[in-house]
Design an enzyme around this catalytic site. Structure first.
Site, PDB file in Angstrom:
ATOM      1  N   ASN A  12      27.318  48.585  23.206  1.00  0.00           N
ATOM      2  CA  ASN A  12      28.646  47.932  23.367  1.00  0.00           C
ATOM      3  C   ASN A  12      28.469  47.045  24.577  1.00  0.00           C
ATOM      4  O   ASN A  12      28.236  47.564  25.685  1.00  0.00           O
ATOM      5  CB  ASN A  12      29.689  49.019  23.573  1.00  0.00           C
ATOM      6  N   GLN A  45      32.999  42.517  25.001  1.00  0.00           N
ATOM      7  CA  GLN A  45      34.077  42.340  25.984  1.00  0.00           C
ATOM      8  C   GLN A  45      33.562  41.611  27.225  1.00  0.00           C
ATOM      9  O   GLN A  45      32.374  41.708  27.578  1.00  0.00           O
ATOM     10  CB  GLN A  45      34.653  43.696  26.437  1.00  0.00           C
ATOM     11  N   GLY A  73      36.651  51.709  27.932  1.00  0.00           N
ATOM     12  CA  GLY A  73      35.971  52.875  28.499  1.00  0.00           C
ATOM     13  C   GLY A  73      34.529  52.584  28.877  1.00  0.00           C
ATOM     14  O   GLY A  73      34.091  52.832  30.011  1.00  0.00           O
ATOM     15  N   ASN A  74      33.770  52.010  27.924  1.00  0.00           N
ATOM     16  CA  ASN A  74      32.376  51.695  28.227  1.00  0.00           C
ATOM     17  C   ASN A  74      32.277  50.608  29.296  1.00  0.00           C
ATOM     18  O   ASN A  74      31.377  50.630  30.146  1.00  0.00           O
ATOM     19  CB  ASN A  74      31.650  51.233  26.962  1.00  0.00           C
ATOM     20  N   HIS A 149      44.916  53.416  19.671  1.00  0.00           N
ATOM     21  CA  HIS A 149      43.899  53.911  18.735  1.00  0.00           C
ATOM     22  C   HIS A 149      44.553  54.637  17.573  1.00  0.00           C
ATOM     23  O   HIS A 149      45.529  55.370  17.758  1.00  0.00           O
ATOM     24  CB  HIS A 149      42.931  54.864  19.446  1.00  0.00           C
ATOM     25  N   CYS A 207      32.175  52.781  21.441  1.00  0.00           N
ATOM     26  CA  CYS A 207      33.506  52.458  21.963  1.00  0.00           C
ATOM     27  C   CYS A 207      33.957  53.637  22.823  1.00  0.00           C
ATOM     28  O   CYS A 207      34.174  54.729  22.292  1.00  0.00           O
ATOM     29  CB  CYS A 207      34.488  52.218  20.817  1.00  0.00           C
ATOM     30  N   THR A 209      36.779  54.140  24.811  1.00  0.00           N
ATOM     31  CA  THR A 209      38.153  54.619  24.598  1.00  0.00           C
ATOM     32  C   THR A 209      38.292  55.212  23.202  1.00  0.00           C
ATOM     33  O   THR A 209      39.058  56.152  22.992  1.00  0.00           O
ATOM     34  CB  THR A 209      39.188  53.481  24.774  1.00  0.00           C
TER      35      THR A 209
HETATM   36  N1  LIG Z   1      38.755  46.671  21.727  1.00  0.00           N
HETATM   37  C1  LIG Z   1      39.496  47.454  22.735  1.00  0.00           C
HETATM   38  C2  LIG Z   1      38.955  47.148  24.142  1.00  0.00           C
HETATM   39  C3  LIG Z   1      37.516  47.587  24.323  1.00  0.00           C
HETATM   40  C4  LIG Z   1      37.333  49.035  24.005  1.00  0.00           C
HETATM   41  C5  LIG Z   1      35.893  49.536  23.935  1.00  0.00           C
HETATM   42  N2  LIG Z   1      34.850  48.561  24.049  1.00  0.00           N
HETATM   43  C6  LIG Z   1      35.703  50.679  24.899  1.00  0.00           C
HETATM   44  O1  LIG Z   1      34.570  50.935  25.325  1.00  0.00           O
HETATM   45  O2  LIG Z   1      36.726  51.362  25.174  1.00  0.00           O
HETATM   46  C7  LIG Z   1      40.973  47.074  22.661  1.00  0.00           C
HETATM   47  O3  LIG Z   1      41.299  45.989  22.190  1.00  0.00           O
HETATM   48  O4  LIG Z   1      41.803  47.886  23.094  1.00  0.00           O
END
Ligand SMILES: N[C@H](CCC[C@H](N)C(=O)O)C(=O)O
Length: 267
Positions: A12, A45, A73-74, A149, A207, A209
């Site tokens: 990620n 991201q 989170g990551n 989520h 991911c 979160t």
């Molecule tokens: N796509 C997620 C943000 C990045 C989450 C993911 N990359 C992680 O590690 O939590 C959102 O729109 O809320």
């Protein structure tokens, strides 16, 4: 030109800009241009590290579609790995704490939020299992871990046509701020397989979160222990529920490369 750091947590991947000395203003178009994996740097991201009046640092996150979001989170783990040691982190999704090391970091992602208006949902429903279905995926848990989520329990996570069904659920009007879509296969009380279609980024290799949300959903249904290994396409994360209900996210994070970028070129 501005220095950048390219990082990833289990694939990620992130573009990290340190704006603590010199501020950075980004438009959605600039983020999308930088995110392009052919004509830009390419990432899931973008992470901005900024000064904070209430914590050690402030982190801001943008998805590759150009939208700013409140949690990653990551990405928080990647920044915590860069910063090292113990950090108090301000985010739009809430205050986090991290313990970084050279190989990765553990981040306290706080307690899950189950109120339908916190997710948010368009109307009141039982968030432990929504009375809804999409092409064979039914009754997800819905919660916020700083971002929204929907988590489905499935018999075979690898068999789910995520690229087809993910965007349909992501954009369903029942989720006014859209939603990250997780499909979780429970192997035991201590181990799951998880794949995530991310809001604003699509299917990612991991991911953070999403892992926290999936474990919280399994724990709420009495199916998972306090400490769970989460196997994702990019590798394993560990989510631990602390006695106070906070969920801790741990796993590796690495620097892939560093460079210089002319942000104006993407304006
Ligand atoms: N796509 C997620 C943000 C990045 C989450 C993911 N990359 C992680 O590690 O939590 C959102 O729109 O809320």
């Amino acid at each position: 030109m501005r220095p950048f750091i390219k990082m990833h947590g289990l694939g990620n991947d992130f573009l990290v800009l340190d704006a603590r000395e010199a501020p950075v203003a980004l438009s959605a178009a600039q983020v999308r241009g930088l995110a392009n994996r052919h004509t830009g740097i390419g990432f899931d991201q973008l992470i901005l590290i900024e000064p904070s009046a209430t914590a050690d640092v402030r982190l801001r996150f943008w998805n590759s579609d150009g939208g700013e979001v409140a949690a990653c989170g990551n990405g928080s783990r990647a920044a915590a790995t860069l910063l090292g040691g113990h950090q108090r982190i301000e985010t739009a999704g809430g205050a986090l704490e991290s313990i970084g090391s050279s190989e990765g970091a553990e981040v306290d992602m706080g307690p899950p939020q189950w109120d339908w208006q916190a997710v948010p949902l368009a109307f009141a429903m039982d968030t432990s299992a929504l009375p809804l279905a999409w092409n064979g995926l039914a009754n997800p848990a819905a919660l916020s871990v700083g971002n929204p989520h929907a988590v489905f329990v499935v018999p075979d996570a690898w068999a789910v046509p995520l690229a087809e069904i993910g965007p349909v659920i992501e954009h369903d009007p029942v989720f006014p701020e859209r939603v990250n879509v997780g499909v979780m296969q429970i192997l035991s009380r201590e181990a799951i397989i998880l794949r995530v279609w991310e809001r604003g980024a699509g299917a990612t290799l991991a991911c953070g979160t999403g892992a926290v949300a999936a474990v919280a959903a399994g724990q709420r249904r009495g199916l998972l222990a306090d400490r769970v290994q989460v196997t994702m396409p990019g590798g394993d994360l560990v989510v631990t529920r602390r006695a106070d209900g906070h969920l801790l996210l741990a796993g590796p994070a690495q620097v892939a490369f560093t460079g210089q970028v002319d942000l104006e070129r993407y304006a």
